[in-house]
Enzyme design. Sequence first.
Site, PDB file in Angstrom:
ATOM      1  N   SER A  70      28.730  53.031  34.901  1.00 12.92           N
ATOM      2  CA  SER A  70      29.985  54.228  35.962  1.00 12.92           C
ATOM      3  C   SER A  70      30.610  53.175  36.514  1.00 12.92           C
ATOM      4  O   SER A  70      29.241  52.348  37.032  1.00 12.92           O
ATOM      5  CB  SER A  70      28.830  55.112  36.322  1.00 12.92           C
ATOM      6  OG  SER A  70      29.810  56.549  36.976  1.00 12.92           O
ATOM      7  N   ASP A  71      31.970  53.370  37.031  1.00 10.60           N
ATOM      8  CA  ASP A  71      32.509  52.732  37.831  1.00 10.60           C
ATOM      9  C   ASP A  71      33.321  53.708  38.556  1.00 10.60           C
ATOM     10  O   ASP A  71      34.226  54.867  37.864  1.00 10.60           O
ATOM     11  CB  ASP A  71      33.024  51.379  37.071  1.00 10.60           C
ATOM     12  CG  ASP A  71      33.281  50.701  38.420  1.00 10.60           C
ATOM     13  OD1 ASP A  71      32.876  49.929  39.598  1.00 10.60           O
ATOM     14  OD2 ASP A  71      34.810  50.608  38.050  1.00 10.60           O
ATOM     15  N   THR A  72      33.947  53.676  40.150  1.00  8.04           N
ATOM     16  CA  THR A  72      34.250  54.320  40.329  1.00  8.04           C
ATOM     17  C   THR A  72      35.465  53.202  41.270  1.00  8.04           C
ATOM     18  O   THR A  72      35.152  52.433  42.125  1.00  8.04           O
ATOM     19  CB  THR A  72      33.961  55.067  42.170  1.00  8.04           C
ATOM     20  OG1 THR A  72      32.389  55.867  40.802  1.00  8.04           O
ATOM     21  CG2 THR A  72      34.766  55.909  42.495  1.00  8.04           C
ATOM     22  N   GLU A  73      36.372  53.478  41.173  1.00 11.35           N
ATOM     23  CA  GLU A  73      37.675  52.736  41.986  1.00 11.35           C
ATOM     24  C   GLU A  73      39.085  54.001  42.850  1.00 11.35           C
ATOM     25  O   GLU A  73      38.614  55.046  42.413  1.00 11.35           O
ATOM     26  CB  GLU A  73      38.233  52.125  40.613  1.00 11.35           C
ATOM     27  CG  GLU A  73      37.457  50.911  40.513  1.00 11.35           C
ATOM     28  CD  GLU A  73      36.753  49.636  41.405  1.00 11.35           C
ATOM     29  OE1 GLU A  73      37.124  49.946  42.532  1.00 11.35           O
ATOM     30  OE2 GLU A  73      35.832  48.858  40.924  1.00 11.35           O
ATOM     31  N   ALA A 107      34.696  56.367  36.419  1.00  8.92           N
ATOM     32  CA  ALA A 107      34.608  56.442  34.629  1.00  8.92           C
ATOM     33  C   ALA A 107      32.937  57.080  34.228  1.00  8.92           C
ATOM     34  O   ALA A 107      31.736  55.551  34.844  1.00  8.92           O
ATOM     35  CB  ALA A 107      35.253  55.221  34.256  1.00  8.92           C
TER      36      ALA A 107
END
Length: 190
Positions: A70-73, A107
Site C-alpha cells: 500500500s502507498d498513500t500520498e 493504493a
Amino acid sequence: MLYLASRSPRRQELLQRLDVPFQTLQLDVPELRAADESPDQYVQRVALEKAHAGLALVQAADPDAIVLGSDTEVVLGERVFGKPVDVDDAVAMLRALSGRTHQVLTAVVLVCAQRAPAQALVVSEVTFDTLDDAQIAAYAACGEPMGKAGAYAIQGRAERFIRHLSGSYSGVMGLPLYHTSQLLTAFGAH
C-alpha cells in the site's frame, strides 16, 4: 499466509482490525515519482513495487504467500506531498494545505504467485481549516508530522484541523479498510 509489506505502524494497526492473521515485512522500496508520472500512477506503482518486493522475499519459504502493498500520498493540484524530510519541510507542507482542499490517494495491491495482482485506488478529499503560523509551528514541533504523507496524521493531533472529509477515513490513515477487505475476500484470504 498474508504478509503486509509496510513499515507503517498505522497500516499494521488498521489491518489488525480486519481480524486476518498476517506477518509484517520490513522493506525498503524507493519512493521516487517519475517526471511523466501522474499522482494516481505513482501511488499505484509504489504499492505494486512494495507488494512484489515482499513476495520476492517470502515466496521461496511460503509458495502460497499473499502480499499486501500500500502507498498513500497527499496531492494538491499536481503537487505530491510525500513525507517531510525535516520540520521546515513539514511547516511548508502544512502552510500549503492550510485553508484548502487536497486529495489523499491510497493504493492497495495484493499479489501472489498463483494469480494476477488485485488492486484498488481510493481517493479521499480533505479540507483543512485555515491555520495560523503559531498552530503550524506548534504542530510541526510536536513531531507527529514526521513520517506522514502531507505532514499530518488525521487520527492524531491534526484531526482538529480537518474541516471536512469526503472518502475513506482509514484510507487517509494509510489503509482503506473496506476496499482492503473486499480485495482480501476476492483473493480468498478473508
